[in-house]
Motif scaffolding. Structure first.
Motif, PDB file in Angstrom:
ATOM      1  N   ARG A  53       5.315  15.732  22.764  1.00  0.00           N
ATOM      2  CA  ARG A  53       5.391  14.272  22.640  1.00  0.00           C
ATOM      3  C   ARG A  53       6.852  13.847  22.665  1.00  0.00           C
ATOM      4  O   ARG A  53       7.736  14.593  22.257  1.00  0.00           O
ATOM      5  N   LEU A  54       7.090  12.624  23.145  1.00  0.00           N
ATOM      6  CA  LEU A  54       8.434  12.054  23.125  1.00  0.00           C
ATOM      7  C   LEU A  54       8.364  10.609  22.683  1.00  0.00           C
ATOM      8  O   LEU A  54       7.332   9.948  22.826  1.00  0.00           O
ATOM      9  N   GLU A  55       9.474  10.155  22.140  1.00  0.00           N
ATOM     10  CA  GLU A  55       9.520   8.808  21.576  1.00  0.00           C
ATOM     11  C   GLU A  55      10.946   8.293  21.629  1.00  0.00           C
ATOM     12  O   GLU A  55      11.896   9.048  21.414  1.00  0.00           O
ATOM     13  N   MET A  56      11.100   6.988  21.909  1.00  0.00           N
ATOM     14  CA  MET A  56      12.414   6.370  21.795  1.00  0.00           C
ATOM     15  C   MET A  56      12.599   5.984  20.331  1.00  0.00           C
ATOM     16  O   MET A  56      11.771   5.264  19.759  1.00  0.00           O
ATOM     17  N   ARG A  57      13.661   6.515  19.736  1.00  0.00           N
ATOM     18  CA  ARG A  57      13.870   6.304  18.307  1.00  0.00           C
ATOM     19  C   ARG A  57      15.345   6.527  17.986  1.00  0.00           C
ATOM     20  O   ARG A  57      15.974   7.426  18.519  1.00  0.00           O
ATOM     21  N   ASN A  58      15.881   5.708  17.109  1.00  0.00           N
ATOM     22  CA  ASN A  58      17.252   5.916  16.644  1.00  0.00           C
ATOM     23  C   ASN A  58      17.344   7.253  15.925  1.00  0.00           C
ATOM     24  O   ASN A  58      16.357   7.710  15.339  1.00  0.00           O
ATOM     25  N   PRO A  59      18.514   7.891  15.964  1.00  0.00           N
ATOM     26  CA  PRO A  59      18.660   9.165  15.232  1.00  0.00           C
ATOM     27  C   PRO A  59      18.289   8.982  13.763  1.00  0.00           C
ATOM     28  O   PRO A  59      18.744   8.052  13.108  1.00  0.00           O
ATOM     29  N   ASP A  60      17.414   9.856  13.278  1.00  0.00           N
ATOM     30  CA  ASP A  60      16.903   9.744  11.915  1.00  0.00           C
ATOM     31  C   ASP A  60      16.478  11.138  11.439  1.00  0.00           C
ATOM     32  O   ASP A  60      15.397  11.609  11.779  1.00  0.00           O
ATOM     33  N   ASN A  61      17.351  11.773  10.678  1.00  0.00           N
ATOM     34  CA  ASN A  61      17.060  13.129  10.199  1.00  0.00           C
ATOM     35  C   ASN A  61      15.849  13.168   9.275  1.00  0.00           C
ATOM     36  O   ASN A  61      15.123  14.162   9.256  1.00  0.00           O
ATOM     37  N   ASP A  62      15.616  12.093   8.520  1.00  0.00           N
ATOM     38  CA  ASP A  62      14.441  12.056   7.637  1.00  0.00           C
ATOM     39  C   ASP A  62      13.156  12.085   8.460  1.00  0.00           C
ATOM     40  O   ASP A  62      12.177  12.732   8.084  1.00  0.00           O
ATOM     41  N   TYR A  63      13.154  11.380   9.594  1.00  0.00           N
ATOM     42  CA  TYR A  63      11.982  11.368  10.461  1.00  0.00           C
ATOM     43  C   TYR A  63      11.742  12.751  11.056  1.00  0.00           C
ATOM     44  O   TYR A  63      10.610  13.225  11.103  1.00  0.00           O
ATOM     45  N   VAL A  64      12.804  13.397  11.501  1.00  0.00           N
ATOM     46  CA  VAL A  64      12.671  14.751  12.052  1.00  0.00           C
ATOM     47  C   VAL A  64      12.119  15.684  10.982  1.00  0.00           C
ATOM     48  O   VAL A  64      11.200  16.471  11.249  1.00  0.00           O
ATOM     49  N   SER A  65      12.629  15.590   9.767  1.00  0.00           N
ATOM     50  CA  SER A  65      12.125  16.432   8.657  1.00  0.00           C
ATOM     51  C   SER A  65      10.659  16.145   8.387  1.00  0.00           C
ATOM     52  O   SER A  65       9.863  17.074   8.185  1.00  0.00           O
ATOM     53  N   PHE A  66      10.288  14.871   8.394  1.00  0.00           N
ATOM     54  CA  PHE A  66       8.895  14.496   8.186  1.00  0.00           C
ATOM     55  C   PHE A  66       8.002  15.104   9.264  1.00  0.00           C
ATOM     56  O   PHE A  66       6.946  15.676   8.974  1.00  0.00           O
ATOM     57  N   TRP A  81      15.932   9.170  23.163  1.00  0.00           N
ATOM     58  CA  TRP A  81      14.641   9.832  23.326  1.00  0.00           C
ATOM     59  C   TRP A  81      14.611  11.128  22.537  1.00  0.00           C
ATOM     60  O   TRP A  81      15.490  11.967  22.677  1.00  0.00           O
ATOM     61  N   ILE A  82      13.576  11.289  21.720  1.00  0.00           N
ATOM     62  CA  ILE A  82      13.416  12.470  20.889  1.00  0.00           C
ATOM     63  C   ILE A  82      12.150  13.210  21.331  1.00  0.00           C
ATOM     64  O   ILE A  82      11.148  12.578  21.662  1.00  0.00           O
ATOM     65  N   TYR A  83      12.217  14.536  21.351  1.00  0.00           N
ATOM     66  CA  TYR A  83      11.132  15.376  21.871  1.00  0.00           C
ATOM     67  C   TYR A  83      10.628  16.321  20.779  1.00  0.00           C
ATOM     68  O   TYR A  83      11.430  16.953  20.086  1.00  0.00           O
ATOM     69  N   PHE A  84       9.304  16.410  20.663  1.00  0.00           N
ATOM     70  CA  PHE A  84       8.648  17.311  19.717  1.00  0.00           C
ATOM     71  C   PHE A  84       7.561  18.093  20.443  1.00  0.00           C
ATOM     72  O   PHE A  84       7.033  17.640  21.453  1.00  0.00           O
ATOM     73  N   ARG A  85       7.223  19.229  19.876  1.00  0.00           N
ATOM     74  CA  ARG A  85       6.049  19.978  20.335  1.00  0.00           C
ATOM     75  C   ARG A  85       5.307  20.458  19.092  1.00  0.00           C
ATOM     76  O   ARG A  85       5.884  20.608  18.016  1.00  0.00           O
ATOM     77  N   LYS A  86       3.997  20.667  19.264  1.00  0.00           N
ATOM     78  CA  LYS A  86       3.167  21.123  18.160  1.00  0.00           C
ATOM     79  C   LYS A  86       2.060  21.999  18.722  1.00  0.00           C
ATOM     80  O   LYS A  86       1.512  21.708  19.795  1.00  0.00           O
ATOM     81  N   LYS A  87       1.736  23.056  18.003  1.00  0.00           N
ATOM     82  CA  LYS A  87       0.670  23.945  18.439  1.00  0.00           C
ATOM     83  C   LYS A  87      -0.661  23.191  18.401  1.00  0.00           C
ATOM     84  O   LYS A  87      -0.958  22.489  17.443  1.00  0.00           O
ATOM     85  N   THR A  88      -1.444  23.347  19.449  1.00  0.00           N
ATOM     86  CA  THR A  88      -2.720  22.632  19.533  1.00  0.00           C
ATOM     87  C   THR A  88      -3.712  23.114  18.482  1.00  0.00           C
ATOM     88  O   THR A  88      -4.603  22.360  18.100  1.00  0.00           O
ATOM     89  N   GLU A  89      -3.540  24.332  17.993  1.00  0.00           N
ATOM     90  CA  GLU A  89      -4.452  24.848  16.961  1.00  0.00           C
ATOM     91  C   GLU A  89      -4.342  24.063  15.657  1.00  0.00           C
ATOM     92  O   GLU A  89      -5.234  24.121  14.817  1.00  0.00           O
ATOM     93  N   HIS A  90      -3.255  23.292  15.499  1.00  0.00           N
ATOM     94  CA  HIS A  90      -3.077  22.467  14.299  1.00  0.00           C
ATOM     95  C   HIS A  90      -3.738  21.102  14.436  1.00  0.00           C
ATOM     96  O   HIS A  90      -3.558  20.242  13.576  1.00  0.00           O
ATOM     97  N   GLY A  91      -4.450  20.882  15.519  1.00  0.00           N
ATOM     98  CA  GLY A  91      -5.168  19.619  15.712  1.00  0.00           C
ATOM     99  C   GLY A  91      -4.424  18.651  16.616  1.00  0.00           C
ATOM    100  O   GLY A  91      -3.371  18.950  17.167  1.00  0.00           O
ATOM    101  N   ARG A  92      -5.004  17.491  16.746  1.00  0.00           N
ATOM    102  CA  ARG A  92      -4.470  16.436  17.610  1.00  0.00           C
ATOM    103  C   ARG A  92      -3.047  16.071  17.181  1.00  0.00           C
ATOM    104  O   ARG A  92      -2.748  15.982  15.998  1.00  0.00           O
ATOM    105  N   PHE A  93      -2.189  15.819  18.169  1.00  0.00           N
ATOM    106  CA  PHE A  93      -0.795  15.481  17.902  1.00  0.00           C
ATOM    107  C   PHE A  93      -0.444  14.182  18.613  1.00  0.00           C
ATOM    108  O   PHE A  93      -0.323  14.137  19.828  1.00  0.00           O
ATOM    109  N   ASP A  94      -0.327  13.118  17.843  1.00  0.00           N
ATOM    110  CA  ASP A  94       0.067  11.814  18.370  1.00  0.00           C
ATOM    111  C   ASP A  94       1.198  11.261  17.513  1.00  0.00           C
ATOM    112  O   ASP A  94       1.176  11.389  16.287  1.00  0.00           O
ATOM    113  N   LEU A  95       2.163  10.632  18.147  1.00  0.00           N
ATOM    114  CA  LEU A  95       3.249   9.985  17.416  1.00  0.00           C
ATOM    115  C   LEU A  95       2.891   8.547  17.052  1.00  0.00           C
ATOM    116  O   LEU A  95       3.472   7.977  16.144  1.00  0.00           O
ATOM    117  N   PHE A  96       1.934   7.985  17.774  1.00  0.00           N
ATOM    118  CA  PHE A  96       1.524   6.598  17.546  1.00  0.00           C
ATOM    119  C   PHE A  96       0.069   6.591  17.128  1.00  0.00           C
ATOM    120  O   PHE A  96      -0.805   6.968  17.892  1.00  0.00           O
TER     121      PHE A  96
END
Length: 168
Positions: A53-66, A81-96
């Motif tokens: 997933r990717l999202e336009m977001r201001n730099p925010d270390n608390d958000y990354v930690s979350f 633009w910030i980029y994340f990945r998550k294993k599908t075995e952990h369930g659905r992954f949506d930023l919104f």
């Protein structure tokens, strides 16, 4: 570890197309591991092992930690633009999680494009009026392109707002 580097360009208004491409790569066994301007580095994985997933977001270390607490892995950032990945075995992954958050995201993208587009209009006009600089047309062309993209973002936002009204 097997790696693959692909250089590719996406416009800001095509972020959904970029995300879809990244997930198609993950589905075929190549997950995003590093990102920089127009450069994507992939590593071998099990096909379908990750969702990106990717999202336009201001730099925010608390958000990354979350996000990391939820099981998502921070891949990197390109300007806003910030980029994340998550294993599908952990369930659905949506930023919104809902239509309002998706609409808000489109608003952020639109405001950024409007600001950069307007700045390019001002610079382009100033350079056009200056007889020693003959490159004002580049800024004017870029501003036209950004305004086109702003229209695309506005159309996506209108569609989501219509969908929200239907659901209410």
């Amino acid at each position: 570890m097997e790696r693959q580097v692909i250089r590719k360009w996406f416009w800001a208004w095509d972020f959904e197309k970029e995300e879809q491409w990244l997930n198609t790569m993950a589905s075929s066994g190549w997950v995003l591991d590093k990102v920089s301007f127009c450069t994507y580095t992939f590593v071998r994985c099990e096909p379908g092992e990750y969702t990106v997933r990717l999202e336009m977001r201001n730099p925010d270390n608390d958000y990354v930690s979350f996000m990391e607490e939820t099981g998502a892995e921070y891949i990197g950032r390109i300007v806003q633009w910030i980029y994340f990945r998550k294993k599908t075995e952990h369930g659905r992954f949506d930023l919104f999680s809902d239509l309002d958050s998706r609409i808000s995201h489109l608003d952020k993208i639109g405001k950024m494009m409007l600001a950069v587009g307007m700045a390019n209009i001002v610079i382009g006009l100033a350079n056009t009026l200056n007889p020693t600089i003959n490159l004002g047309w580049i800024n004017l062309l870029l501003s036209a392109l950004l305004m086109y993209g702003l229209g695309r973002i506005h159309g996506k936002k209108e569609n989501l707002e219509k969908e929200r009204m239907l659901r209410e």
